[in-house]
Write a protein that holds these residues in place. Structure first.
Motif, PDB file in Angstrom:
ATOM      1  N   THR A 288      -6.790 -11.263  70.669  1.00  0.00           N
ATOM      2  CA  THR A 288      -6.525  -9.418  70.567  1.00  0.00           C
ATOM      3  C   THR A 288      -7.559  -8.912  69.992  1.00  0.00           C
ATOM      4  O   THR A 288      -8.172  -9.386  68.776  1.00  0.00           O
ATOM      5  N   LYS A 289      -8.043  -7.585  70.330  1.00  0.00           N
ATOM      6  CA  LYS A 289      -8.802  -6.695  69.764  1.00  0.00           C
ATOM      7  C   LYS A 289      -8.011  -5.782  69.371  1.00  0.00           C
ATOM      8  O   LYS A 289      -8.951  -5.075  68.344  1.00  0.00           O
ATOM      9  N   LYS A 290      -6.674  -5.569  69.082  1.00  0.00           N
ATOM     10  CA  LYS A 290      -6.058  -4.786  68.505  1.00  0.00           C
ATOM     11  C   LYS A 290      -6.105  -4.516  66.893  1.00  0.00           C
ATOM     12  O   LYS A 290      -5.761  -3.763  66.271  1.00  0.00           O
ATOM     13  N   LEU A 291      -6.603  -5.902  66.623  1.00  0.00           N
ATOM     14  CA  LEU A 291      -6.626  -6.095  65.126  1.00  0.00           C
ATOM     15  C   LEU A 291      -7.879  -5.663  64.575  1.00  0.00           C
ATOM     16  O   LEU A 291      -8.304  -5.619  63.288  1.00  0.00           O
ATOM     17  N   GLY A 292      -8.729  -5.244  65.695  1.00  0.00           N
ATOM     18  CA  GLY A 292     -10.256  -4.833  64.856  1.00  0.00           C
ATOM     19  C   GLY A 292     -11.277  -5.992  65.231  1.00  0.00           C
ATOM     20  O   GLY A 292     -10.845  -7.284  65.265  1.00  0.00           O
ATOM     21  N   GLU A 293     -12.579  -5.879  65.039  1.00  0.00           N
ATOM     22  CA  GLU A 293     -13.469  -6.808  64.999  1.00  0.00           C
ATOM     23  C   GLU A 293     -13.725  -7.882  63.857  1.00  0.00           C
ATOM     24  O   GLU A 293     -14.102  -8.739  63.999  1.00  0.00           O
ATOM     25  N   LYS A 294     -12.699  -7.586  62.845  1.00  0.00           N
ATOM     26  CA  LYS A 294     -12.773  -8.188  61.964  1.00  0.00           C
ATOM     27  C   LYS A 294     -12.027  -9.612  62.281  1.00  0.00           C
ATOM     28  O   LYS A 294     -12.415 -10.863  61.597  1.00  0.00           O
ATOM     29  N   TYR A 295     -11.009  -9.868  62.841  1.00  0.00           N
ATOM     30  CA  TYR A 295     -10.169 -10.953  63.082  1.00  0.00           C
ATOM     31  C   TYR A 295     -10.257 -11.377  64.613  1.00  0.00           C
ATOM     32  O   TYR A 295      -9.992 -12.342  64.987  1.00  0.00           O
ATOM     33  N   HIS A 296     -11.170 -10.481  65.499  1.00  0.00           N
ATOM     34  CA  HIS A 296     -11.405 -11.066  66.773  1.00  0.00           C
ATOM     35  C   HIS A 296     -12.284 -12.292  66.907  1.00  0.00           C
ATOM     36  O   HIS A 296     -13.572 -12.326  66.128  1.00  0.00           O
ATOM     37  N   LYS A 297     -11.777 -13.255  67.533  1.00  0.00           N
ATOM     38  CA  LYS A 297     -12.657 -14.607  67.992  1.00  0.00           C
ATOM     39  C   LYS A 297     -12.788 -15.152  66.731  1.00  0.00           C
ATOM     40  O   LYS A 297     -13.527 -15.995  66.606  1.00  0.00           O
ATOM     41  N   LYS A 298     -11.875 -14.993  65.874  1.00  0.00           N
ATOM     42  CA  LYS A 298     -11.635 -15.829  64.586  1.00  0.00           C
ATOM     43  C   LYS A 298     -10.681 -16.828  64.427  1.00  0.00           C
ATOM     44  O   LYS A 298      -9.648 -16.453  65.224  1.00  0.00           O
ATOM     45  N   LYS A 299     -10.935 -18.043  63.835  1.00  0.00           N
ATOM     46  CA  LYS A 299      -9.821 -19.177  63.874  1.00  0.00           C
ATOM     47  C   LYS A 299      -8.966 -18.947  62.737  1.00  0.00           C
ATOM     48  O   LYS A 299      -9.292 -18.422  61.460  1.00  0.00           O
ATOM     49  N   ALA A 300      -7.562 -19.475  63.003  1.00  0.00           N
ATOM     50  CA  ALA A 300      -6.619 -19.404  61.960  1.00  0.00           C
ATOM     51  C   ALA A 300      -5.861 -20.567  62.186  1.00  0.00           C
ATOM     52  O   ALA A 300      -5.924 -21.354  63.297  1.00  0.00           O
TER      53      ALA A 300
END
Length: 389
Positions: A288-300
């Motif tokens: 999702t892109k609603k959280l901003g570029e900081k979390y987009h396409k990042k693993k968790a």
């Protein structure tokens, strides 16, 4: 000679002439005075007030020219922005509307000699998009307002996100349709069977009772009809029993058997397949892109599953904890040889080892590492397994 009376035709004519636009060559920008004829302009140039203004301008001429140029540019662009927005329009149309104001800054007091020079200057400075056509020069205002740019970026981001979701869903549907088509495609071949008689002693008999009843006068024919009727009935009874037994024991075709097996398999998979797949201790990717570029396409890593469809995840790179829905994340495919967890299907909650990736089928080959079928090699779709943390 004194001034004409206020209501006299002469005074009214003078006021009407003063309201309208006059010739540009009889206008003094320094004094901001418009003269109606050459004689009036000559008298104004010889006046003491005009001479004082010229002395002030001669001390720093570039200062006054820059001031008039900035005022002309600001008024022209403001009119272009309010009146036409970002539409493509002829430069002369904008200029005619600009000079309709009597208090406008005249171009002969600016650094530009002609409207064409001013239009080219706007294009070089990047304030407008300019292009030359056989009909003249056209300009298009470039809106560089921070609020407008932010709004455009937000609209573009929303549009891109909608397209990504539509493409992802269309791709998933196409994959499911192709997978279902591949599973049901079986070559339909016509099977020819040999016509066999149940017993060699069986004879084909014809019932001639109807014809014998019509010829009731002759005795032999009636006897023949009666005798012919009995074998026919017995033979028909003999033929009826084998046919019924063959109807009951009729074997199903290969296509029907395959279709039944596919239906049983589909029912079995539907029984164990669910619309939720989140599991603790698996690695997911935030889409999702609603959280901003900081979390987009990042693993968790999924720390806790809530209400089956939500989860508390911990970002691997930053350590931040987020609460996300399963629609906001997707599974992660590790390198071959790594351990994964099957999230859906008949092997749900089973750990396995990734052996290889089948790109054409959008699936991967896994070797089960737990459960009663340990060591079995299966093919699982991308969205049905994820990397173990």
């Amino acid at each position: 000679m004194g001034k004409a009376d206020f209501l006299s035709p002469k005074a009214i004519s003078n006021r009407i002439k003063a309201k309208g636009l006059q010739k540009l060559r009889w206008y003094c920008q320094m004094c901001q005075k418009q003269c109606r004829d050459e004689n009036g302009f000559k008298c104004h140039c010889m006046s003491e007030s005009h001479q004082r203004q010229l002395l002030l301008a001669s001390e720093n001429p570039s200062k006054f020219m820059d001031y008039f140029s900035d005022e002309f540019k600001s008024g022209f662009l403001e009119l272009l922005r309010r009146r036409f927005g970002t539409k493509r329009v002829h430069n002369n149309i904008v200029y005619n509307e600009y000079i309709s104001d009597r208090e406008h800054i005249h171009m002969n007091s600016t650094q530009w000699e002609t409207l064409t020079d001013f239009t080219k200057w706007l294009g070089r400075k990047g304030l407008c998009k300019v292009d030359e056509t056989p009909k003249g020069w056209y300009i298009q205002y470039i809106d560089r307002d921070p609020e407008t740019i932010r709004r455009q970026e937000e609209q573009a981001r929303k549009k891109k996100q909608e397209l990504d979701d539509e493409e992802r869903s269309a791709k998933f549907i196409e994959e499911q349709v192709r997978r279902g088509r591949d599973g049901k495609e079986v070559e339909e071949t016509t099977v020819f069977t040999e016509l066999k008689r149940e017993s060699e002693e069986e004879k084909v008999a014809f019932n001639l009772g109807a014809s014998s009843s019509l010829a009731g006068s002759s005795k032999p024919s009636s006897v023949l009809g009666a005798s012919a009727l009995k074998p026919s009935s017995s033979s028909s009874m003999k033929r009826k029993d084998p046919s019924d037994s063959r109807g009951e024991k009729k074997r199903k075709s290969a296509l029907e058997e395959i279709m039944e097996m596919e239906e049983k398999k589909k029912k079995k998979q539907q029984a164990v397949r669910t619309d939720y797949w989140l599991q603790p201790n698996i690695v997911v990717k935030v889409v999702t892109k609603k959280l901003g570029e900081k979390y987009h396409k990042k693993k968790a890593v999924v720390m806790e599953v809530r209400d089956q469809y939500g989860a508390v995840v911990k970002m691997i790179d930053s350590g931040d904890k987020l609460k996300l829905d399963q629609n906001h994340v997707e599974t992660v495919i590790p390198a071959p040889g790594k351990r994964v967890l099957i999230l859906n299907g008949p092997f749900r909650d089973t750990e396995a080892v990734l052996e290889g990736i089948e790109e054409k089928d959008f699936s991967a080959s896994l070797t089960l590492d737990s459960g009663p079928q340990r060591g079995k090699r299966v093919s699982i779709a991308y969205e049905d397994f994820s990397k173990l943390a």
